[in-house]
Write a protein that holds these residues in place. Structure first.
Motif, PDB file in Angstrom:
ATOM      1  N   LYS A 131       0.698  -1.166   0.081  1.00 15.30           N
ATOM      2  CA  LYS A 131      -0.097   0.117   0.162  1.00 15.30           C
ATOM      3  C   LYS A 131       1.038   1.319   0.135  1.00 15.30           C
ATOM      4  N   ILE A 132       2.110   1.152   0.766  1.00 12.35           N
ATOM      5  CA  ILE A 132       2.960   2.409   0.883  1.00 12.35           C
ATOM      6  C   ILE A 132       3.348   2.642  -0.625  1.00 12.35           C
ATOM      7  N   ILE A 133       4.140   1.600  -1.236  1.00 11.95           N
ATOM      8  CA  ILE A 133       4.741   1.447  -2.461  1.00 11.95           C
ATOM      9  C   ILE A 133       3.627   2.014  -3.637  1.00 11.95           C
ATOM     10  N   GLU A 134       2.465   1.707  -3.668  1.00  9.73           N
ATOM     11  CA  GLU A 134       1.397   1.902  -4.222  1.00  9.73           C
ATOM     12  C   GLU A 134       1.150   3.632  -4.229  1.00  9.73           C
ATOM     13  N   LYS A 135       1.097   4.090  -2.979  1.00  7.06           N
ATOM     14  CA  LYS A 135       0.990   5.438  -2.733  1.00  7.06           C
ATOM     15  C   LYS A 135       1.970   6.285  -3.259  1.00  7.06           C
ATOM     16  N   ILE A 136       3.435   6.075  -2.975  1.00  4.81           N
ATOM     17  CA  ILE A 136       4.398   6.474  -3.610  1.00  4.81           C
ATOM     18  C   ILE A 136       4.542   6.670  -5.025  1.00  4.81           C
ATOM     19  N   LYS A 137       4.115   5.221  -5.754  1.00  3.90           N
ATOM     20  CA  LYS A 137       3.992   5.162  -7.198  1.00  3.90           C
ATOM     21  C   LYS A 137       3.160   6.159  -7.563  1.00  3.90           C
TER      22      LYS A 137
END
Length: 140
Positions: A131-137
């Motif tokens: 979820k954090i990675i998706e938010k950054i991406k």
């Protein structure tokens, strides 16, 4: 690019993968999410080639690398709204150019002080990291 066989970034080895998760490739670097998330959203921006210092880059390479760092910081700011973003380029033991991009929050760990390199307090589930990675991406 000449690889350094003793470098976890060059060799893309299990030591690197134990510490961080690849988010993606940028213009001249790769961005990783630290698995240890005391500082929500903390990333590492790793230069594509094995160079030791910023001054090892020519002006164009340096501008491109710093632009990658800027992109990551801006994405973090939009994704997590930290009160400040700290930057760290240490490398005493890891002589491959990389920069820690660390969101800091007034009501959280080490506000008003230097971030800890490996505090070891907060490890998230695979789903939470995703979820954090998706938010950054979303903002890269």
């Amino acid at each position: 690019m000449e690889l350094n066989k003793d470098c976890m970034y060059c060799m893309e080895d299990e030591n690197r993968d134990a510490l961080m998760i690849e988010i993606g490739k940028l213009d001249v670097s790769t961005v990783f999410l630290f698995k240890e998330q005391t500082y929500t959203g903390r990333c590492n921006v790793v230069y594509k080639d094995h160079v030791k210092e910023l001054f090892d880059l020519d002006s164009e390479e340096l501008a491109a690398y710093m632009n990658d760092v800027k992109k990551v910081a801006e994405a973090m700011d939009k994704a997590f709204q930290p009160n400040k973003i700290n930057y760290g380029a240490y490398g005493d033991k890891m002589h491959h150019l990389h920069m820690h991009v660390v969101p800091k929050y007034e009501d959280k760990a080490d506000w008003g002080s230097t971030f800890e390199m490996n505090p070891g307090n907060t490890y998230l589930s695979e789903e939470e990291n995703k979820k954090i990675i998706e938010k950054i991406k979303e903002y890269l």
